[in-house]
Scaffold this motif. Structure first.
Motif, PDB file in Angstrom:
ATOM      1  N   ALA A   5      31.847 -39.954 -23.427  1.00  0.00           N
ATOM      2  CA  ALA A   5      30.817 -38.942 -23.187  1.00  0.00           C
ATOM      3  C   ALA A   5      31.332 -37.641 -22.569  1.00  0.00           C
ATOM      4  N   ASN A   6      32.402 -37.695 -21.815  1.00  0.00           N
ATOM      5  CA  ASN A   6      32.940 -36.488 -21.169  1.00  0.00           C
ATOM      6  C   ASN A   6      34.315 -36.803 -20.589  1.00  0.00           C
ATOM      7  N   GLY A   7      34.960 -35.786 -20.049  1.00  0.00           N
ATOM      8  CA  GLY A   7      36.315 -35.951 -19.536  1.00  0.00           C
ATOM      9  C   GLY A   7      36.387 -36.785 -18.269  1.00  0.00           C
ATOM     10  N   LEU A   8      35.402 -36.619 -17.401  1.00  0.00           N
ATOM     11  CA  LEU A   8      35.389 -37.414 -16.167  1.00  0.00           C
ATOM     12  C   LEU A   8      35.287 -38.900 -16.511  1.00  0.00           C
ATOM     13  N   ASP A   9      34.393 -39.227 -17.452  1.00  0.00           N
ATOM     14  CA  ASP A   9      34.258 -40.627 -17.876  1.00  0.00           C
ATOM     15  C   ASP A   9      35.570 -41.154 -18.451  1.00  0.00           C
ATOM     16  N   THR A  41      44.351 -29.999  -8.191  1.00  0.00           N
ATOM     17  CA  THR A  41      43.701 -30.211  -9.485  1.00  0.00           C
ATOM     18  C   THR A  41      42.222 -29.855  -9.416  1.00  0.00           C
ATOM     19  N   TYR A  42      41.587 -29.770 -10.599  1.00  0.00           N
ATOM     20  CA  TYR A  42      40.136 -29.677 -10.641  1.00  0.00           C
ATOM     21  C   TYR A  42      39.580 -30.971 -10.055  1.00  0.00           C
ATOM     22  N   ILE A  43      38.479 -30.873  -9.365  1.00  0.00           N
ATOM     23  CA  ILE A  43      37.989 -32.011  -8.565  1.00  0.00           C
ATOM     24  C   ILE A  43      37.705 -33.263  -9.400  1.00  0.00           C
ATOM     25  N   ALA A  44      37.465 -33.098 -10.700  1.00  0.00           N
ATOM     26  CA  ALA A  44      37.143 -34.262 -11.547  1.00  0.00           C
ATOM     27  C   ALA A  44      38.230 -35.333 -11.486  1.00  0.00           C
ATOM     28  N   SER A  45      39.503 -34.918 -11.475  1.00  0.00           N
ATOM     29  CA  SER A  45      40.593 -35.904 -11.445  1.00  0.00           C
ATOM     30  C   SER A  45      40.448 -36.796 -10.211  1.00  0.00           C
ATOM     31  N   VAL A  88      48.951 -37.602 -13.551  1.00  0.00           N
ATOM     32  CA  VAL A  88      49.453 -36.238 -13.722  1.00  0.00           C
ATOM     33  C   VAL A  88      48.336 -35.408 -14.344  1.00  0.00           C
ATOM     34  N   VAL A  89      48.284 -34.145 -13.987  1.00  0.00           N
ATOM     35  CA  VAL A  89      47.279 -33.242 -14.549  1.00  0.00           C
ATOM     36  C   VAL A  89      48.028 -32.077 -15.187  1.00  0.00           C
ATOM     37  N   HIS A  90      47.837 -31.885 -16.470  1.00  0.00           N
ATOM     38  CA  HIS A  90      48.507 -30.778 -17.171  1.00  0.00           C
ATOM     39  C   HIS A  90      47.669 -29.524 -16.917  1.00  0.00           C
ATOM     40  N   GLU A 113      47.343 -39.670 -17.587  1.00  0.00           N
ATOM     41  CA  GLU A 113      47.341 -38.219 -17.782  1.00  0.00           C
ATOM     42  C   GLU A 113      45.918 -37.676 -17.734  1.00  0.00           C
ATOM     43  N   ASP A 114      45.718 -36.582 -17.034  1.00  0.00           N
ATOM     44  CA  ASP A 114      44.496 -35.802 -17.167  1.00  0.00           C
ATOM     45  C   ASP A 114      44.864 -34.622 -18.067  1.00  0.00           C
ATOM     46  N   SER A 115      44.480 -34.754 -19.346  1.00  0.00           N
ATOM     47  CA  SER A 115      44.859 -33.759 -20.359  1.00  0.00           C
ATOM     48  C   SER A 115      43.707 -32.819 -20.692  1.00  0.00           C
ATOM     49  N   ALA A 116      42.709 -32.769 -19.819  1.00  0.00           N
ATOM     50  CA  ALA A 116      41.480 -32.026 -20.107  1.00  0.00           C
ATOM     51  C   ALA A 116      41.695 -30.544 -20.383  1.00  0.00           C
ATOM     52  N   GLN A 117      42.811 -29.988 -19.889  1.00  0.00           N
ATOM     53  CA  GLN A 117      43.039 -28.546 -20.074  1.00  0.00           C
ATOM     54  C   GLN A 117      44.181 -28.256 -21.042  1.00  0.00           C
ATOM     55  N   ALA A 118      44.705 -29.273 -21.711  1.00  0.00           N
ATOM     56  CA  ALA A 118      45.997 -29.030 -22.381  1.00  0.00           C
ATOM     57  C   ALA A 118      46.110 -29.588 -23.794  1.00  0.00           C
ATOM     58  N   PHE A 131      40.844 -36.883 -22.014  1.00  0.00           N
ATOM     59  CA  PHE A 131      40.594 -35.530 -22.524  1.00  0.00           C
ATOM     60  C   PHE A 131      39.132 -35.168 -22.294  1.00  0.00           C
ATOM     61  N   SER A 132      38.888 -33.882 -22.122  1.00  0.00           N
ATOM     62  CA  SER A 132      37.522 -33.356 -22.094  1.00  0.00           C
ATOM     63  C   SER A 132      37.345 -32.404 -23.265  1.00  0.00           C
ATOM     64  N   PHE A 133      36.167 -32.432 -23.860  1.00  0.00           N
ATOM     65  CA  PHE A 133      35.838 -31.458 -24.913  1.00  0.00           C
ATOM     66  C   PHE A 133      34.668 -30.577 -24.477  1.00  0.00           C
ATOM     67  N   GLY A 151      34.160 -25.034 -23.014  1.00  0.00           N
ATOM     68  CA  GLY A 151      35.170 -24.021 -22.696  1.00  0.00           C
ATOM     69  C   GLY A 151      36.612 -24.476 -22.820  1.00  0.00           C
ATOM     70  N   LYS A 152      36.852 -25.747 -23.111  1.00  0.00           N
ATOM     71  CA  LYS A 152      38.242 -26.227 -23.223  1.00  0.00           C
ATOM     72  C   LYS A 152      38.878 -25.713 -24.522  1.00  0.00           C
ATOM     73  N   ASN A 153      40.185 -25.864 -24.649  1.00  0.00           N
ATOM     74  CA  ASN A 153      40.863 -25.360 -25.857  1.00  0.00           C
ATOM     75  C   ASN A 153      40.303 -26.005 -27.124  1.00  0.00           C
ATOM     76  N   ASP A 157      28.597 -32.068 -24.105  1.00  0.00           N
ATOM     77  CA  ASP A 157      29.663 -32.812 -23.437  1.00  0.00           C
ATOM     78  C   ASP A 157      30.363 -33.739 -24.417  1.00  0.00           C
ATOM     79  N   GLY A 158      31.639 -33.950 -24.174  1.00  0.00           N
ATOM     80  CA  GLY A 158      32.411 -34.893 -24.984  1.00  0.00           C
ATOM     81  C   GLY A 158      33.733 -35.153 -24.306  1.00  0.00           C
ATOM     82  N   GLY A 159      34.330 -36.291 -24.633  1.00  0.00           N
ATOM     83  CA  GLY A 159      35.636 -36.619 -24.061  1.00  0.00           C
ATOM     84  C   GLY A 159      36.297 -37.708 -24.880  1.00  0.00           C
TER      85      GLY A 159
HETATM   86  C1  LIG Z   1      37.220 -30.217 -17.406  1.00  0.00           C
HETATM   87  C2  LIG Z   1      38.099 -31.104 -16.638  1.00  0.00           C
HETATM   88  C3  LIG Z   1      37.778 -32.448 -16.396  1.00  0.00           C
HETATM   89  C4  LIG Z   1      36.451 -33.053 -16.658  1.00  0.00           C
HETATM   90  O1  LIG Z   1      35.922 -32.893 -17.903  1.00  0.00           O
HETATM   91  P1  LIG Z   1      34.348 -32.982 -18.152  1.00  0.00           P
HETATM   92  O2  LIG Z   1      34.239 -33.116 -19.624  1.00  0.00           O
HETATM   93  O3  LIG Z   1      33.733 -31.749 -17.609  1.00  0.00           O
HETATM   94  O4  LIG Z   1      33.842 -34.200 -17.451  1.00  0.00           O
HETATM   95  C5  LIG Z   1      38.716 -33.244 -15.779  1.00  0.00           C
HETATM   96  N1  LIG Z   1      39.898 -32.748 -15.374  1.00  0.00           N
HETATM   97  C6  LIG Z   1      40.229 -31.459 -15.549  1.00  0.00           C
HETATM   98  C7  LIG Z   1      41.566 -30.984 -15.086  1.00  0.00           C
HETATM   99  C8  LIG Z   1      39.331 -30.591 -16.170  1.00  0.00           C
HETATM  100  O5  LIG Z   1      39.661 -29.301 -16.322  1.00  0.00           O
END
Ligand SMILES: *Cc1c(COP(=O)(O)O)cnc(C)c1O
Length: 365
Positions: A57-61, A84-88, A129-131, A155-160, A183-185, A188-190, A196-198
């Protein structure tokens, strides 16, 4: 006005194809875990070079599910970069685990691999690790530590999406640099959808099966509930949109690289520190982050010249109200970063004139 990120313009380029694929979903009458999901999962796994991709459903999940599937919980420690962004960090604490914050390298803004080992204890289970900002982490030292101490690499690849590193002469993308990746989709991500999506990517068959089950109420999809699962699914419309956009990701990232190169070659202002990269392939420039002693004044100067900017991020996680238990920590590199950073506009749809104007205005500060 130069927008920080013109999402309408980004998605408008694919409108016809997206319309047609959404129509397929409407015509099919199938809205979750159907053919669009299957198709996108197959294509995204192939893109990342992994055996498995599980749409969620999203990147945090995605991060949450990885930690859950490893059954990490109370008493377990997971190492994570402090900036890092707080989600990690939320993904770690939501599972009852303890986030162990490690300072980043001021040059790459990614976790400083030389500061990890001193934080490893008998309770350490994983290194996340967070890219960050779109730059792939240099993994060698992290892989060596994971091997030495028998730790998982998450890996937290949400931005990469699309960034990668050369491993023994072979280009390997993020999502395929650890045991499992989130991954997060977010739009605003690349690679972004329209809601929401992940996704989780992994080469581990057992982990993939378990995550797929946990994400669907812990079931085998036949109402046998093996785990106390959750509900985290990628819907068919988002999957269809992502599948339309995925083939354009490399081209979009190439345009981001071109803009980043132009900024790095032409912004000449002693008051401003430009971002660095250790290899062109490693960075997909999710955001272009500069540092400035008085970033608020810099931001006002750009705003007065009709240029939108953003701050990623204004407050360090350990200084956030929700993590008051970490407020006493002294993390000077992290704190410096949060006090000084500002992100300039960067996106695949910016025109050359816009890019030039940003440079002129920044140089005039
Ligand atoms: C966006 C992001 C997330 C979370 O993604 P969501 O889809 O908003 O839940 C996690 N980690 C990093 C580094 C992000 O930039």
């Amino acid at each position: 006005m130069i927008k920080f990120l013109d999402l309408h313009k980004i998605n408008e380029r694919f409108r016809e194809e997206i319309d047609a694929r959404i129509k397929q979903v409407l015509d099919s009458g199938w809205y979750l875990l159907g053919n669009q999901d299957k198709e996108f999962e197959k294509n995204f796994a192939a893109y990342c070079g992994t055996k498995h991709c599980i749409g969620v459903a999203n990147g945090l999940d995605a991060l949450n599910l990885i930690i859950k599937a490893y059954s990490f919980g109370a008493g377990d420690e997971i190492i994570v970069p402090a900036n890092t962004y707080i989600a990690s960090i939320l993904a770690i604490s939501e599972n009852g685990c303890t986030p162990v914050l490690v300072e980043p390298d001021i040059n790459t803004y990614n976790i400083n691999p030389d500061l990890i080992e001193e934080k490893i204890t008998p309770n350490t289970k994983a290194i996340m690790v967070v890219h960050l900002y779109g730059q792939a982490v240099q993994m060698e030292k992290i892989w060596a530590l994971a091997k030495k101490y028998d730790l998982k690499v998450i890996e937290d690849s949400a931005q990469a999406h699309g960034a990668g590193v050369n491993v023994n002469g072979e280009f390997k993308r993020v999502g395929n640099l650890g045991d499992a990746s989130g991954f997060s989709f977010y739009p605003g991500k690349n690679l972004g959808c329209m809601g929401d999506g992940g996704a989780v990517t992994t080469n581990d068959d057992e982990l993939a099966t378990k995550i797929r089950a946990i994400a669907n109420y812990g079931s085998d999809y036949k109402y046998h509930h093996i785990y106390k699962g959750t509900n985290s699914r990628l819907d068919e419309i988002q999957a269809a949109i992502l599948d339309v956009k995925l083939p354009h990701l490399d081209k979009d990232n190439a345009r981001r690289r071109e803009i980043a190169k132009y900024y790095r070659e032409n912004i000449k202002n002693p008051k401003i520190t430009l971002p660095q990269t250790y290899s062109e392939d490693a960075h997909v420039w999710h955001v272009f982050v500069v540092r400035c002693d008085d970033r608020d004044a810099l931001q006002k100067h750009l705003e007065a010249n009709d240029i939108q900017t953003n701050i990623h991020y204004p407050t360090a996680p350990h200084k956030q109200g929700c993590y008051s238990e970490y407020a006493h920590l002294s993390l000077p590199v992290t704190e410096k970063i949060h006090a000084e950073v500002m992100s300039l506009p960067i996106s695949p749809v910016m025109t050359d004139d816009e890019v030039k104007k940003v440079v002129e205005v920044v140089n005039a500060y």
